[in-house]
Design an enzyme around this catalytic site. Structure first.
Site, mmCIF file in Angstrom:
data_model
loop_
_atom_site.group_PDB
_atom_site.id
_atom_site.type_symbol
_atom_site.label_atom_id
_atom_site.label_comp_id
_atom_site.label_asym_id
_atom_site.label_seq_id
_atom_site.Cartn_x
_atom_site.Cartn_y
_atom_site.Cartn_z
ATOM 1 N N GLY A 125 -25.318 -22.590 34.419
ATOM 2 C CA GLY A 125 -26.245 -23.340 35.269
ATOM 3 C C GLY A 125 -25.981 -24.835 35.230
ATOM 4 O O GLY A 125 -26.058 -25.529 36.251
ATOM 5 N N GLU A 168 -33.324 -26.447 23.269
ATOM 6 C CA GLU A 168 -34.302 -25.604 22.575
ATOM 7 C C GLU A 168 -34.674 -26.194 21.214
ATOM 8 O O GLU A 168 -35.818 -26.113 20.784
ATOM 9 C CB GLU A 168 -33.747 -24.186 22.417
ATOM 10 N N ARG A 223 -36.957 -20.964 14.736
ATOM 11 C CA ARG A 223 -36.936 -20.160 15.949
ATOM 12 C C ARG A 223 -37.191 -18.703 15.541
ATOM 13 O O ARG A 223 -36.510 -18.171 14.675
ATOM 14 C CB ARG A 223 -35.574 -20.259 16.626
ATOM 15 N N ASP A 243 -16.949 -14.208 29.750
ATOM 16 C CA ASP A 243 -17.071 -15.653 29.903
ATOM 17 C C ASP A 243 -16.853 -16.042 31.365
ATOM 18 O O ASP A 243 -15.818 -15.711 31.957
ATOM 19 C CB ASP A 243 -16.026 -16.340 29.001
ATOM 20 N N PHE A 244 -17.839 -16.731 31.925
ATOM 21 C CA PHE A 244 -17.773 -17.049 33.358
ATOM 22 C C PHE A 244 -16.568 -17.917 33.717
ATOM 23 O O PHE A 244 -16.077 -17.858 34.843
ATOM 24 C CB PHE A 244 -19.073 -17.729 33.810
ATOM 25 N N HIS A 247 -32.122 -20.050 33.702
ATOM 26 C CA HIS A 247 -31.316 -20.213 32.478
ATOM 27 C C HIS A 247 -30.110 -19.292 32.628
ATOM 28 O O HIS A 247 -30.202 -18.086 32.429
ATOM 29 C CB HIS A 247 -32.169 -19.838 31.254
ATOM 30 N N LEU A 248 -28.977 -19.879 33.035
ATOM 31 C CA LEU A 248 -27.792 -19.064 33.323
ATOM 32 C C LEU A 248 -26.701 -19.349 32.300
ATOM 33 O O LEU A 248 -25.909 -20.291 32.461
ATOM 34 C CB LEU A 248 -27.284 -19.343 34.748
ATOM 35 N N GLY A 249 -26.723 -18.580 31.225
ATOM 36 C CA GLY A 249 -25.676 -18.689 30.204
ATOM 37 C C GLY A 249 -25.073 -17.318 30.048
ATOM 38 O O GLY A 249 -25.097 -16.513 30.980
ATOM 39 N N ASN A 250 -24.552 -17.068 28.858
ATOM 40 C CA ASN A 250 -24.054 -15.726 28.597
ATOM 41 C C ASN A 250 -25.181 -14.712 28.727
ATOM 42 O O ASN A 250 -25.053 -13.657 29.327
ATOM 43 C CB ASN A 250 -23.476 -15.713 27.189
ATOM 44 N N HIS A 303 -35.916 -16.371 26.130
ATOM 45 C CA HIS A 303 -35.510 -17.753 26.458
ATOM 46 C C HIS A 303 -36.723 -18.636 26.738
ATOM 47 O O HIS A 303 -36.623 -19.649 27.437
ATOM 48 C CB HIS A 303 -34.633 -17.802 27.737
ATOM 49 N N ARG A 336 -24.476 -7.832 29.617
ATOM 50 C CA ARG A 336 -25.632 -6.946 29.853
ATOM 51 C C ARG A 336 -25.720 -6.546 31.320
ATOM 52 O O ARG A 336 -25.439 -7.354 32.200
ATOM 53 C CB ARG A 336 -26.936 -7.638 29.452
ATOM 54 N N LYS A 390 -28.047 -21.612 12.316
ATOM 55 C CA LYS A 390 -27.823 -22.870 13.047
ATOM 56 C C LYS A 390 -28.898 -23.845 12.624
ATOM 57 O O LYS A 390 -30.048 -23.438 12.438
ATOM 58 C CB LYS A 390 -27.987 -22.631 14.550
ATOM 59 N N ASN A 433 -32.376 -21.821 13.042
ATOM 60 C CA ASN A 433 -32.254 -20.651 13.920
ATOM 61 C C ASN A 433 -31.320 -19.654 13.238
ATOM 62 O O ASN A 433 -30.112 -19.845 13.202
ATOM 63 C CB ASN A 433 -31.683 -21.117 15.274
HETATM 64 P P1 ADP Z 1 -25.384 -18.486 25.348
HETATM 65 O O1 ADP Z 1 -26.234 -19.529 24.624
HETATM 66 O O2 ADP Z 1 -26.177 -17.396 25.983
HETATM 67 O O3 ADP Z 1 -24.183 -18.025 24.604
HETATM 68 P P2 ADP Z 1 -24.475 -20.676 26.989
HETATM 69 O O4 ADP Z 1 -25.660 -21.325 27.569
HETATM 70 O O5 ADP Z 1 -23.726 -21.392 25.916
HETATM 71 O O6 ADP Z 1 -24.797 -19.201 26.610
HETATM 72 O O7 ADP Z 1 -23.471 -20.386 28.200
HETATM 73 C C1 ADP Z 1 -22.245 -19.775 27.985
HETATM 74 C C2 ADP Z 1 -21.654 -19.396 29.345
HETATM 75 O O8 ADP Z 1 -21.583 -20.548 30.174
HETATM 76 C C3 ADP Z 1 -20.264 -18.835 29.200
HETATM 77 O O9 ADP Z 1 -20.125 -17.637 29.932
HETATM 78 C C4 ADP Z 1 -19.403 -19.912 29.829
HETATM 79 O O10 ADP Z 1 -18.321 -19.393 30.469
HETATM 80 C C5 ADP Z 1 -20.338 -20.542 30.839
HETATM 81 N N1 ADP Z 1 -19.830 -21.881 31.167
HETATM 82 C C6 ADP Z 1 -19.755 -22.960 30.387
HETATM 83 N N2 ADP Z 1 -19.134 -23.972 31.033
HETATM 84 C C7 ADP Z 1 -18.816 -23.521 32.268
HETATM 85 C C8 ADP Z 1 -18.166 -24.074 33.418
HETATM 86 N N3 ADP Z 1 -17.711 -25.301 33.422
HETATM 87 N N4 ADP Z 1 -18.002 -23.275 34.485
HETATM 88 C C9 ADP Z 1 -18.442 -22.029 34.488
HETATM 89 N N5 ADP Z 1 -19.057 -21.447 33.438
HETATM 90 C C10 ADP Z 1 -19.245 -22.165 32.356
#
Ligand code: ADP
Length: 428
Positions: free
Chosen positions: A364, A415, A122, A314-315, A239-242, A211, A272, A45, A38
């Protein structure tokens, strides 16, 4: 060698890769190892996966390619992690070090390069051309190059990665796995925007989604865990990440997804903005005197929970700030949750029901609070969260009660494994 932050550091002068053949019963073993690649603009990666049992033999990340201070974090399974510090002017140089590390007598995982059966790449954008993974040939390369037009930041590094692999492993089959492919099943009435139709014809402006590999992995895994056929399920995968996106998957086909022509549309994300009134864009450009690329930067990199809170993208930081009483941090999380709730609700509506809602990616998988907040809006669908089951991190499981009419699940995404499976399926 010295030890640093869990990594053994190998300085440039210490690197003297020797192959591993002697250690592996003297010679050539035909294996099912797939190398997954990737490539980003300055990163690469990788994961080497033994597909006989889908175990990871080694993984790592080459960073700062083409920039001073380039290095590789190499993690061979069952051995110490290694930090390799070496100049890497381009992706080919990085890949050369990666492959040397994979066959090295000390830190390697395989005896020789012959043990890599295929490489899965990828590729971010496959446009309308690619609705499934494909074996790479020059025609496919041309197709990926044509998509640069709609993915100017992402497809060029993917192409560099493929070219580098082709040079280093000319006889190994390569497969392209597209982030957009799974979403190509969307019907016209989901992917056409209400713009003059000619813009779609001229520039292919439409919803593509992103995604896709993650949504696909999670959908298949969910069906497996529920002991059902994907073709008989209505799923909403979150899919709840960054970066964050949601997909409505009915009978194994994506019927709608929240990301659009680019990943900017849909949910609000780390940085975003997600859905906004498009009239805001020319308005800001005029008021702030911004160029198209500056406004794109603002919407992609300075908005979302970072923009609202002013704290972080960062959440985890947002949750901490909220706990400390920061109003804007709290507001940003509420707006994020609202967006997720609205998409889940509308996707349940377009599918005329939902069998399972699945959470994946950083937030997520790990935030019980987010899942709890979101699920409390779906009692009308019969969702009943099991608070005890929900109080866990990053583990594959059902988090709804036995009686819940809709299953709620956490399925950590993978993935790389999805890419390796597609690759194996095509080259077998
Ligand atoms: P990406 O691949 O889009 O960078 P990831 O799937 O790695 O994203 O997710 C990163 C996000 O998940 C970050 O904003 C991080 O804060 C959040 N995250 C990871 N662990 C936790 C947790 N324990 N509580 C809340 N948020 C979390």
């Amino acid at each position: 060698m010295i030890f640093y932050q869990n990594y053994n550091i190998m300085k440039q002068e210490e690197i003297n890769f020797k192959d591993n053949k002697d250690k592996f019963l003297g010679g050539y073993i035909k294996t099912m190892n797939i190398l997954v690649i990737n490539c980003g603009s300055s990163s690469l990666k990788y994961q080497l996966i033994d597909m006989s049992n889908e175990s990871v033999l080694a993984k790592g990340l080459a960073e700062r390619i083409g920039i001073e201070g380039s290095r590789i974090k190499h993690e061979p399974t069952g051995k110490d992690k290694v930090l390799i510090e070496k100049d890497m002017p381009d992706h080919k140089a990085a890949l050369e070090i990666v492959t040397n590390a994979l066959v090295d007598g000390e830190i390697g995982s395989i005896a020789s390069m012959d043990e890599i059966s295929a490489v899965g790449h990828r590729v971010v954008h496959g446009g309308e051309k690619f609705s499934a993974s494909v074996i790479i040939d020059e025609n496919v390369m041309k197709g990926i190059e044509e998509c640069i037009n709609i993915a100017p930041l992402h497809n060029p590094p993917n192409i560099m990665g493929i070219r580098a692999c082709q040079e280093l492993m000319p006889n190994v089959p390569m497969v392209a796995v597209f982030d957009t492919a799974f979403h190509q099943t969307m019907p016209e009435d989901s992917y056409i925007y209400a713009l003059p139709y000619e813009l779609y014809e001229k520039y292919k402006i439409r919803r593509y989604g992103a995604h896709g590999t993650s949504h696909k992995y999670v959908a298949y895994r969910t069906a497996e865990l529920l002991g059902k056929d994907l073709s008989e399920l209505k799923l909403i995968t979150c899919h709840l990440g960054n970066g964050a996106s949601i997909a409505a998957i009915k009978n194994g086909k994506v019927v709608d997804t929240s990301m659009g022509f680019t990943p900017l549309e849909g949910l609000i994300m780390g940085t975003r903005c997600g859905d906004i009134d498009p009239a805001i864009v020319p308005f800001i450009m005029e008021k702030e005197n911004l160029t198209p690329s500056e406004v794109s930067d603002l919407l992609n990199k300075k908005s979302g929970v970072l923009g609202i809170s002013g704290v972080s993208s960062d959440f985890r930081d947002i949750e901490d700030a909220m706990a400390a009483g920061n109003h804007r941090a709290k507001l940003s999380l509420e707006i994020f949750n609202n967006a997720v709730v609205k998409y889940i609700g509308s996707y349940a509506a377009i599918m005329d029901g939902v069998d399972a809602i699945i959470f994946t990616a950083g937030l997520g998988e790990n935030s019980k609070e987010a899942r709890e907040e979101i699920c409390k809006y779906f009692t009308y669908l019969g969702v009943e969260l099991d608070l005890e089951a929900n109080d866990m991190r990053g583990k594959e499981r059902v988090v709804s009660t036995e009686n819940s009419k809709v299953k709620v699940m956490v399925v950590p995404t993978n993935e790389e494994l999805m890419i390796a499976r597609d690759t194996l399926g095509l080259v077998k």
